[in-house]
Design an enzyme around this catalytic site. Structure first.
Site, mmCIF file in Angstrom:
data_model
loop_
_atom_site.group_PDB
_atom_site.id
_atom_site.type_symbol
_atom_site.label_atom_id
_atom_site.label_comp_id
_atom_site.label_asym_id
_atom_site.label_seq_id
_atom_site.Cartn_x
_atom_site.Cartn_y
_atom_site.Cartn_z
ATOM 1 N N TYR A 110 0.823 -1.210 0.000
ATOM 2 C CA TYR A 110 0.000 0.000 0.000
ATOM 3 C C TYR A 110 0.857 1.260 0.000
ATOM 4 C CZ TYR A 110 -4.439 -2.278 -0.057
ATOM 5 O OH TYR A 110 -5.523 -3.004 -0.482
ATOM 6 N N HIS A 168 -15.390 0.674 -2.680
ATOM 7 C CA HIS A 168 -14.270 -0.164 -2.233
ATOM 8 C C HIS A 168 -13.320 0.552 -1.291
ATOM 9 C CE1 HIS A 168 -14.974 -2.905 -5.996
ATOM 10 N NE2 HIS A 168 -15.790 -3.165 -5.013
ATOM 11 N N GLY A 192 -14.543 2.949 -17.797
ATOM 12 C CA GLY A 192 -13.308 2.279 -17.403
ATOM 13 C C GLY A 192 -13.456 1.178 -16.381
ATOM 14 N N CYS A 208 -10.472 -1.475 17.517
ATOM 15 C CA CYS A 208 -11.691 -0.727 17.891
ATOM 16 C C CYS A 208 -12.472 -0.266 16.667
ATOM 17 C CB CYS A 208 -11.336 0.464 18.783
ATOM 18 S SG CYS A 208 -10.561 1.850 17.919
HETATM 19 P P1 NAD Z 1 -10.300 -3.705 -14.189
HETATM 20 O O1 NAD Z 1 -8.821 -3.659 -14.032
HETATM 21 O O2 NAD Z 1 -11.021 -4.981 -14.100
HETATM 22 O O3 NAD Z 1 -10.750 -3.078 -15.577
HETATM 23 C C1 NAD Z 1 -10.256 -1.865 -16.003
HETATM 24 C C2 NAD Z 1 -11.015 -1.454 -17.258
HETATM 25 O O4 NAD Z 1 -10.467 -0.218 -17.676
HETATM 26 C C3 NAD Z 1 -10.890 -2.426 -18.433
HETATM 27 O O5 NAD Z 1 -12.165 -2.673 -18.973
HETATM 28 C C4 NAD Z 1 -9.997 -1.669 -19.427
HETATM 29 O O6 NAD Z 1 -10.334 -1.943 -20.772
HETATM 30 C C5 NAD Z 1 -10.341 -0.248 -19.073
HETATM 31 N N1 NAD Z 1 -9.366 0.751 -19.456
HETATM 32 C C6 NAD Z 1 -8.026 0.665 -19.619
HETATM 33 N N2 NAD Z 1 -7.507 1.842 -19.982
HETATM 34 C C7 NAD Z 1 -8.552 2.716 -20.048
HETATM 35 C C8 NAD Z 1 -8.668 4.095 -20.361
HETATM 36 N N3 NAD Z 1 -7.620 4.823 -20.699
HETATM 37 N N4 NAD Z 1 -9.898 4.657 -20.332
HETATM 38 C C9 NAD Z 1 -10.996 3.937 -20.002
HETATM 39 N N5 NAD Z 1 -10.936 2.626 -19.695
HETATM 40 C C10 NAD Z 1 -9.730 2.039 -19.707
HETATM 41 O O7 NAD Z 1 -10.807 -2.644 -13.144
HETATM 42 P P2 NAD Z 1 -12.173 -2.558 -12.378
HETATM 43 O O8 NAD Z 1 -13.298 -2.991 -13.270
HETATM 44 O O9 NAD Z 1 -12.194 -1.221 -11.782
HETATM 45 O O10 NAD Z 1 -12.078 -3.672 -11.226
HETATM 46 C C11 NAD Z 1 -10.891 -4.012 -10.552
HETATM 47 C C12 NAD Z 1 -10.892 -3.735 -9.061
HETATM 48 O O11 NAD Z 1 -9.603 -3.262 -8.671
HETATM 49 C C13 NAD Z 1 -11.816 -2.628 -8.683
HETATM 50 O O12 NAD Z 1 -12.234 -2.785 -7.379
HETATM 51 C C14 NAD Z 1 -10.905 -1.441 -8.799
HETATM 52 O O13 NAD Z 1 -11.338 -0.307 -8.137
HETATM 53 C C15 NAD Z 1 -9.630 -1.953 -8.196
HETATM 54 N N6 NAD Z 1 -8.497 -1.125 -8.687
HETATM 55 C C16 NAD Z 1 -8.492 0.193 -8.385
HETATM 56 C C17 NAD Z 1 -7.502 1.015 -8.887
HETATM 57 C C18 NAD Z 1 -7.563 2.478 -8.531
HETATM 58 O O14 NAD Z 1 -8.043 2.843 -7.470
HETATM 59 N N7 NAD Z 1 -7.108 3.361 -9.414
HETATM 60 C C19 NAD Z 1 -6.482 0.494 -9.675
HETATM 61 C C20 NAD Z 1 -6.496 -0.882 -9.952
HETATM 62 C C21 NAD Z 1 -7.538 -1.675 -9.453
HETATM 63 ZN ZN ZN Z 2 -8.318 1.432 17.869
#
Ligand code: NAD
Ligand code: ZN
Length: 299
Positions: free
Chosen positions: A67, A172, A244, A183
């Site tokens: 993280y 999320h 996205g 706590c």
């Molecule tokens: P995913 O990784 O499953 O899918 C990402 C999607 O984004 C794909 O469909 C891909 O084609 C598309 N994509 C790629 N480049 C793009 C662009 N420039 N513009 C628009 N779309 C684009 O992600 P998800 O569906 O969000 O699910 C994965 C899980 O992981 C979720 O909970 C997500 O929030 C988490 N996650 C979060 C982050 C973040 O907070 N930035 C990063 C990675 C994963």
């Molecule tokens: Zn505490």
């Protein structure tokens, strides 16, 4: 403009209530790796091996190190044109709820940029009503409030309040929030992390318990309040604008079906295939930062 873009703009212009649903793809152009795309690996671990309660119980230091690395990546990222355009649109028109699966803070930072831009143009209204409430006709037609401002005249508090009004509903959690494993107290946490040993990991100020990232890990339940707010907004929406997300992570992915099930329309912006392609009323194949600003301009 393509016929598809025009069709999407028409749907958005005619909608009273809209839900915008974003995933990792909306942040991809900011340099945040998606889990499934290239760059989604850290060391040799897949996110599925680290973003779990079992991984944290087994090795909290390793999970915090990951993280810390992700926070570092985010610090070097800027909101992209899609984040800013979504926020600007929300500030201008009302009636839009933003729901994100992302744990980054780019929607919030995009909202600050958007509110600052509007303030500079003399167009930042002190809008009444909660975010997501439909805008009145007169508010939607409103002209600029005042003459443009210089940077030293910017109303900082008003900008922050406006940005907060369009903050996303987070399904999320957030990488900049923590929760006590003892706590359960929650708080924002942006301080640098020292994950060099278990003894240096962040601790709860109230009880001394080990803090964990306040994010939803694989196998965990989503926060109830956020889930209710998001699904309620989706069920009431005339249009769900999906940006996205592959639509593979449940139960978040089911949000789009709430709108469709209630008779609303679905617009999907994504350069890759998604779970929503067959059901989308309008499908725009492209990157968020390239498609979204033109889609939302003045609708
Ligand atoms: P995913 O990784 O499953 O899918 C990402 C999607 O984004 C794909 O469909 C891909 O084609 C598309 N994509 C790629 N480049 C793009 C662009 N420039 N513009 C628009 N779309 C684009 O992600 P998800 O569906 O969000 O699910 C994965 C899980 O992981 C979720 O909970 C997500 O929030 C988490 N996650 C979060 C982050 C973040 O907070 N930035 C990063 C990675 C994963
Ligand atoms: Zn505490």
């Amino acid at each position: 403009m393509s016929g598809e873009s025009a069709a999407a703009r028409e749907l958005l212009a005619g909608a009273v209530r809209v839900v915008v649903f974003t995933g990792a793809g909306v942040s991809a152009e900011s340099g945040v790796p998606t889990f499934r795309g290239p760059g989604g690996l850290w060391k040799t671990f897949r996110p599925e091996q680290l973003a779990t309660p079992e991984a944290f119980a087994r090795d909290p230091r390793l999970v915090w190190e990951w993280y810390g690395w992700r926070r570092g990546l985010l610090a070097a990222c800027r909101p992209n044109l899609a984040h800013v355009a979504i926020a600007r649109w929300m500030l201008r028109r009302g009636g839009v709820a933003l729901v994100t699966q992302n744990v980054d803070d780019l929607h919030e930072r995009g909202a600050l940029e958007a509110a600052t831009g509007l303030a500079r143009e003399g167009r930042l209204r002190v809008a009444a009503g909660p975010a997501g409430a439909p805008a009145s006709e007169e508010a939607r037609a409103a002209a600029p409030d005042a003459s443009p401002l210089h940077d030293d005249e910017l109303p900082v508090e008003k900008i922050a309040a406006a940005a907060a009004r369009v903050a996303p509903i987070r399904l999320h959690g957030s990488i900049f929030h923590v929760r006590c494993t003892n706590c359960r107290a929650r708080s924002e946490h942006r301080a640098p992390l020292d994950a060099s040993s278990e003894a240096t990991l962040p601790r709860c100020g109230a009880c001394g318990g080990l803090l964990r990232p306040d994010v939803v890990w694989f196998g965990e339940a989503l926060p109830e309040g956020a889930l209710e707010a998001a699904f309620g907004a989706a069920a009431r929406a005339d249009v769900c604008l999906v940006v996205g997300t592959a639509g593979a992570v449940q139960p978040a992915a089911a949000l789009v079906h709430e709108t469709a099930g209630g008779g609303g329309r679905v617009i999907v912006v994504d350069p890759g295939e998604t779970a929503y392609d067959a059901m989308a009323d309008v499908r725009l194949w492209g990157a968020a930062g390239e498609v979204v600003p033109g889609l939302l301009r003045d609708v």
